[in-house]
Motif scaffolding. Sequence first.
Motif, PDB file in Angstrom:
ATOM      1  N   GLN A 473       0.836  -1.186   0.000  1.00 63.08           N
ATOM      2  CA  GLN A 473       0.000   0.000   0.000  1.00 63.08           C
ATOM      3  C   GLN A 473       0.881   1.250   0.000  1.00 63.08           C
ATOM      4  N   PRO A 474       0.456   2.312  -0.662  1.00 65.28           N
ATOM      5  CA  PRO A 474       1.248   3.544  -0.665  1.00 65.28           C
ATOM      6  C   PRO A 474       1.446   4.079   0.752  1.00 65.28           C
ATOM      7  N   LYS A 475       2.610   4.643   1.001  1.00 65.77           N
ATOM      8  CA  LYS A 475       2.927   5.231   2.303  1.00 65.77           C
ATOM      9  C   LYS A 475       3.134   6.728   2.149  1.00 65.77           C
ATOM     10  N   CYS A 476       3.065   7.413   3.274  1.00 74.56           N
ATOM     11  CA  CYS A 476       3.391   8.842   3.331  1.00 74.56           C
ATOM     12  C   CYS A 476       2.570   9.637   2.311  1.00 74.56           C
ATOM     13  N   LEU A 477       1.263   9.495   2.392  1.00 81.34           N
ATOM     14  CA  LEU A 477       0.382  10.214   1.469  1.00 81.34           C
ATOM     15  C   LEU A 477       0.394  11.702   1.793  1.00 81.34           C
ATOM     16  N   GLU A 478       0.450  12.511   0.771  1.00 84.28           N
ATOM     17  CA  GLU A 478       0.564  13.957   0.947  1.00 84.28           C
ATOM     18  C   GLU A 478      -0.559  14.482   1.837  1.00 84.28           C
ATOM     19  N   GLY A 479      -0.182  15.264   2.845  1.00 86.18           N
ATOM     20  CA  GLY A 479      -1.143  15.853   3.760  1.00 86.18           C
ATOM     21  C   GLY A 479      -1.543  14.956   4.915  1.00 86.18           C
ATOM     22  N   SER A 480      -1.071  13.708   4.931  1.00 89.79           N
ATOM     23  CA  SER A 480      -1.463  12.767   5.985  1.00 89.79           C
ATOM     24  C   SER A 480      -0.503  12.846   7.170  1.00 89.79           C
ATOM     25  N   TRP A 481      -0.953  12.277   8.301  1.00 92.06           N
ATOM     26  CA  TRP A 481      -0.081  12.176   9.477  1.00 92.06           C
ATOM     27  C   TRP A 481       1.161  11.358   9.154  1.00 92.06           C
ATOM     28  N   GLY A 482       1.000  10.310   8.344  1.00 89.37           N
ATOM     29  CA  GLY A 482       2.128   9.447   8.010  1.00 89.37           C
ATOM     30  C   GLY A 482       3.219  10.151   7.239  1.00 89.37           C
ATOM     31  N   ALA A 483       2.873  11.200   6.503  1.00 90.66           N
ATOM     32  CA  ALA A 483       3.871  11.924   5.716  1.00 90.66           C
ATOM     33  C   ALA A 483       4.588  12.992   6.530  1.00 90.66           C
ATOM     34  N   GLU A 484       4.075  13.298   7.710  1.00 94.51           N
ATOM     35  CA  GLU A 484       4.704  14.327   8.535  1.00 94.51           C
ATOM     36  C   GLU A 484       6.024  13.822   9.109  1.00 94.51           C
ATOM     37  N   PHE A 485       6.944  14.759   9.328  1.00 96.51           N
ATOM     38  CA  PHE A 485       8.195  14.393   9.980  1.00 96.51           C
ATOM     39  C   PHE A 485       7.928  14.004  11.428  1.00 96.51           C
ATOM     40  N   HIS A 486       8.754  13.103  11.933  1.00 99.45           N
ATOM     41  CA  HIS A 486       8.635  12.684  13.323  1.00 99.45           C
ATOM     42  C   HIS A 486       8.684  13.915  14.229  1.00 99.45           C
ATOM     43  N   PRO A 487       7.862  13.956  15.269  1.00 99.91           N
ATOM     44  CA  PRO A 487       7.786  15.161  16.112  1.00 99.91           C
ATOM     45  C   PRO A 487       9.120  15.612  16.693  1.00 99.91           C
ATOM     46  N   SER A 488      10.063  14.688  16.847  1.00105.93           N
ATOM     47  CA  SER A 488      11.351  15.048  17.457  1.00105.93           C
ATOM     48  C   SER A 488      12.253  15.835  16.519  1.00105.93           C
ATOM     49  N   VAL A 489      11.903  15.894  15.227  1.00106.24           N
ATOM     50  CA  VAL A 489      12.797  16.554  14.262  1.00106.24           C
ATOM     51  C   VAL A 489      12.026  17.480  13.324  1.00106.24           C
ATOM     52  N   LYS A 490      11.057  18.174  13.828  1.00107.34           N
ATOM     53  CA  LYS A 490      10.287  19.089  12.986  1.00107.34           C
ATOM     54  C   LYS A 490      11.188  20.194  12.428  1.00107.34           C
ATOM     55  N   PRO A 491      11.047  20.520  11.138  1.00110.69           N
ATOM     56  CA  PRO A 491      11.812  21.648  10.592  1.00110.69           C
ATOM     57  C   PRO A 491      11.425  22.950  11.295  1.00110.69           C
ATOM     58  N   THR A 492      12.395  23.798  11.504  1.00111.90           N
ATOM     59  CA  THR A 492      12.128  25.114  12.073  1.00111.90           C
ATOM     60  C   THR A 492      11.918  26.107  10.933  1.00111.90           C
ATOM     61  N   PRO A 493      11.309  27.249  11.215  1.00110.62           N
ATOM     62  CA  PRO A 493      11.079  28.242  10.154  1.00110.62           C
ATOM     63  C   PRO A 493      12.380  28.589   9.437  1.00110.62           C
ATOM     64  N   GLY A 494      12.321  28.572   8.127  1.00111.78           N
ATOM     65  CA  GLY A 494      13.490  28.904   7.324  1.00111.78           C
ATOM     66  C   GLY A 494      14.296  27.705   6.875  1.00111.78           C
ATOM     67  N   GLU A 495      14.092  26.533   7.496  1.00112.67           N
ATOM     68  CA  GLU A 495      14.831  25.340   7.070  1.00112.67           C
ATOM     69  C   GLU A 495      14.175  24.753   5.826  1.00112.67           C
ATOM     70  N   ARG A 496      15.001  24.348   4.891  1.00112.14           N
ATOM     71  CA  ARG A 496      14.519  23.932   3.578  1.00112.14           C
ATOM     72  C   ARG A 496      13.994  22.499   3.613  1.00112.14           C
ATOM     73  N   VAL A 497      12.830  22.288   2.983  1.00110.53           N
ATOM     74  CA  VAL A 497      12.217  20.963   2.868  1.00110.53           C
ATOM     75  C   VAL A 497      11.989  20.664   1.391  1.00110.53           C
ATOM     76  N   PHE A 498      12.447  19.499   0.951  1.00115.63           N
ATOM     77  CA  PHE A 498      12.206  19.043  -0.419  1.00115.63           C
ATOM     78  C   PHE A 498      11.319  17.803  -0.377  1.00115.63           C
ATOM     79  N   ASN A 499      10.392  17.732  -1.318  1.00118.27           N
ATOM     80  CA  ASN A 499       9.469  16.601  -1.394  1.00118.27           C
ATOM     81  C   ASN A 499       9.835  15.694  -2.564  1.00118.27           C
ATOM     82  N   LYS A 500      10.039  14.410  -2.253  1.00121.84           N
ATOM     83  CA  LYS A 500      10.278  13.406  -3.299  1.00121.84           C
ATOM     84  C   LYS A 500       8.929  12.817  -3.688  1.00121.84           C
ATOM     85  N   GLN A 501       8.574  12.945  -4.909  1.00114.34           N
ATOM     86  CA  GLN A 501       7.284  12.435  -5.364  1.00114.34           C
ATOM     87  C   GLN A 501       7.450  10.997  -5.850  1.00114.34           C
TER      88      GLN A 501
END
Length: 587
Positions: A473-501
């Motif tokens: 089954q597909p994982k890490c669906l866009e906008g889902s809880w599963g696609a979010e980063f683990h709470p211990s390593v959330k990006p801070t404002p200004g840190e760059r995030v790239f999405n692999k499709q």
Amino acid sequence: MAVRVAYTVGKGTGMELADIFDRVMTQLSTIYSVPVELHRSSRIYHSYFSLLADCSNQIAIEEEKLLDVLHYEDFCKTQAALGTRVTFKTAINAQSLYLIRQHFQAIKMECFNQGENFLLLIRDQSQGFYTGELYHHHYQCVAAVNLNLGSNEHSISGDSVSRTCQFSKTLTERIIAYSIDRARELWGDAAPDSVNMVYKFHLFDGVFSLWAKEWSKMYGVKINLVQPDTANRNILAFGIRGRQLMIAGNEWADIMHVILLNMFGQGAQETRCTENVYLHPELHGLSEYQTVHGSADDLAGKGIVNPSATVRAAAAILERHAGCKGIEEAMDRALLVLQRHRAVTPDQGGQMSSTDVVDSILDILAKAKMPANALNNQHPLNKFVANGEDQISLGKKTAILLLNFQNDFVTKEGIESEYRGDMARMAGPISHIPRVIDFARKQGHEIIFVRFLGDQRFQLPNLQHRDAVLGKQPKCLEGSWGAEFHPSVKPTPGERVFNKQAHFDAFLCEGFERYLVEHGYEHLVFLGVYCDVCVDSTARTAFQKGYYITVVSDCTTTLHLPFQDSLAFLERLCGARVITHNRLIEM
């Protein structure tokens, strides 16, 4: 007061390595300002090959072995009585050595760790097939008569040999008691509440099973008896999880040593040292450090024997018995630097002599203790200290790359379909990645977050076909809880995030490569999952595009392949520097 250190010397390359040990101990004790007294045995003990070369017949061989045993034992007893608590030895003839270990009730202690997983392996060297005295119909060893232990018996015709051995309940209890105490010393409150004993206990008429019940009550821990083949199967299937104390018959543990070194990424036997402890009351717990490799008689006198195990033993003795904190890690780092520059002996792919390698090691360690402005920039070895090998950045502009550290890959709920709910492989990354991220931010290194999005609308037809065939089954669906980063390593404002499709390789993300180029990055430090999928794919492309690679070993894990195989592949293919998070942070 000076620390007393004794050492014994075998033939083959033993005399060369003993001189190296003496020199390294003397110079390092000066560098670290710790007084050390060295006491060398007066006898040079035989190797297996020197016995064959020097003795004309079997009786002569037996006599020489007995002389070796008696002298060695007398030397150790004398040193222990004088207050010596640690010795070093080069390789000697195995049969003589195991007679000594039998008489002195020896165990070998080896620690393996990877992230949050630890194995304390205690090898029973005083019982079993490896032990035993020698008997001949025409000649009888005095030690065998006096001690009445196991034996070899040779037929008069010379066409057969029989070997017997014994197991003692009292001695095994002594080994268990020592092992539990050592585990508590290492792990404190986190010491295990059970002990796995790996012996071929099915051969003992149920006696070990009866003893194990008594031992469990006696020591307040559960004693589990495990057949060697079962232990192998469990290690191959599940690895080592948590903190495990294992006591093992030497027959199994000796064979498994090289496998465990490989599994835990500790290199080849030829470069390692190990610690033996003598439990006989007369020896007062005397520790003996040894090179794991043999006597290497074919290299004797050529000046090219690998000194790595010997210098590691010197560092271990100085750290554990003389209070030289950090010297073991400093030695490991010095050896790693030399290996990366091929400044090593021929057996490791270099062209240096033993003396040249030791010179380099001592120079590196001496400079590591100097103020930066005291370094001589013209010294040819200064490149090993100042070229960035001992820095996070390798002396280059560096970004920390965090791949796929998302709920569907990291949490129990998310990985249940992959690992059947087993979180053991994620223990290291979950524990260590937040620490590395926090440290990198404080040090001013940019964190680049890469997120995987597995929506079917992003998948190419071949990926959709694979998932259909495998029932994935597909994982890490866009906008889902599963696609979010683990709470211990959330990006801070200004840190760059790239999405692999629905890609493995971060270089397939729109703008990812351009961002690295525009910011002048030359070196990428990899954290995240999985080492054999997305980390591997991205690292390969990065290497081919000219980037230097570091993989933080306890901040990743594998999905399909054996973990150490995946790390070794990246080392060999991409020249990746593989280090632990502790080493990264302490650089």
